[in-house]
Structure formats: C-alpha cells, structure tokens
Motif scaffolding. Sequence first.
Motif, PDB file in Angstrom:
ATOM      1  N   ASP A 104       0.831  -1.206   0.000  1.00  0.00           N
ATOM      2  CA  ASP A 104       0.000   0.000   0.000  1.00  0.00           C
ATOM      3  C   ASP A 104       0.866   1.256   0.000  1.00  0.00           C
ATOM      4  N   ASN A 105       1.910   1.259   0.835  1.00  0.00           N
ATOM      5  CA  ASN A 105       2.797   2.421   0.916  1.00  0.00           C
ATOM      6  C   ASN A 105       3.525   2.659  -0.405  1.00  0.00           C
TER       7      ASN A 105
ATOM      8  N   GLU B 289       3.454  -0.180 -15.357  1.00  0.00           N
ATOM      9  CA  GLU B 289       3.711  -1.625 -15.314  1.00  0.00           C
ATOM     10  C   GLU B 289       3.943  -2.083 -13.880  1.00  0.00           C
ATOM     11  N   VAL B 290       4.751  -1.305 -13.152  1.00  0.00           N
ATOM     12  CA  VAL B 290       5.057  -1.662 -11.771  1.00  0.00           C
ATOM     13  C   VAL B 290       3.797  -1.574 -10.916  1.00  0.00           C
ATOM     14  N   LEU B 291       2.994  -0.529 -11.117  1.00  0.00           N
ATOM     15  CA  LEU B 291       1.747  -0.390 -10.365  1.00  0.00           C
ATOM     16  C   LEU B 291       0.827  -1.575 -10.612  1.00  0.00           C
ATOM     17  N   LYS B 292       0.734  -2.004 -11.861  1.00  0.00           N
ATOM     18  CA  LYS B 292      -0.121  -3.141 -12.196  1.00  0.00           C
ATOM     19  C   LYS B 292       0.370  -4.402 -11.477  1.00  0.00           C
TER      20      LYS B 292
ATOM     21  N   GLU C  64       9.767   6.542 -15.417  1.00  0.00           N
ATOM     22  CA  GLU C  64      10.272   5.179 -15.316  1.00  0.00           C
ATOM     23  C   GLU C  64      10.806   4.988 -13.912  1.00  0.00           C
ATOM     24  N   VAL C  65      10.598   3.805 -13.389  1.00  0.00           N
ATOM     25  CA  VAL C  65      11.075   3.490 -12.044  1.00  0.00           C
ATOM     26  C   VAL C  65      11.935   2.231 -12.151  1.00  0.00           C
TER      27      VAL C  65
ATOM     28  N   LEU D 218       4.161   5.643  -5.485  1.00  0.00           N
ATOM     29  CA  LEU D 218       4.232   5.665  -6.948  1.00  0.00           C
ATOM     30  C   LEU D 218       3.133   6.537  -7.544  1.00  0.00           C
ATOM     31  N   ASN D 219       1.973   6.530  -6.916  1.00  0.00           N
ATOM     32  CA  ASN D 219       0.868   7.344  -7.426  1.00  0.00           C
ATOM     33  C   ASN D 219       1.127   8.841  -7.276  1.00  0.00           C
ATOM     34  N   THR D 220       2.054   9.218  -6.407  1.00  0.00           N
ATOM     35  CA  THR D 220       2.379  10.642  -6.266  1.00  0.00           C
ATOM     36  C   THR D 220       3.315  11.123  -7.365  1.00  0.00           C
ATOM     37  N   LEU D 221       3.968  10.185  -8.060  1.00  0.00           N
ATOM     38  CA  LEU D 221       4.869  10.562  -9.155  1.00  0.00           C
ATOM     39  C   LEU D 221       4.043  11.011 -10.351  1.00  0.00           C
TER      40      LEU D 221
END
Length: 86
Positions: free
Chosen positions: A7-8, A37-40, A21-22, A13-16
Amino acid sequence: TELVDLDNIIQTLNTLEGDVEVYKMVGHILVKKKKEEVLKELEERKEILSIKREKSRKQLEILEKQLRELENKLREMLSKYGITVG
C-alpha cells in the motif's frame, strides 16, 4: 506486513507525475520499468495476498470450531468417568 508495504509503495508511486520510469528489484539487479507496469504488478500482488489472507482467516475459523467441538467431546467423555476439566 507485506500488504502494508505494498500500500505504501503504491501510494508513493501514485504521487509521481507523468510517464516516469522506475526501477524494480529483480533478483540482485535493478530493472527499469514504466510506472504503470510496476503499479499493475503491485496491485496484482496485493490482490493475491488479500485472497490468501482471507483464505487463511477462514481456515483458522474452521480449525478453531473443530477444536472447540473436540474439546467438548473430550469433556463429555471424561465426565462419564467422573473427571472434570477446568
């Protein structure tokens, strides 16, 4: 727990902003990936862990019920012989 960590990470990531790219740790190396992709992947992992947690919770409830039933049977059997248990 891992769910809290996920969750954290998802929140962070949603604040970016934008199409950034991460880097994701894969084994002992970092791999560059798109944020989406990472969020998914993280959301899928979170869903799997949530399902496993719920399944474990239900199994625990079943086992606790079975334990109570066995305790009651044992008490009944012991009481036939005049033995009482706390």
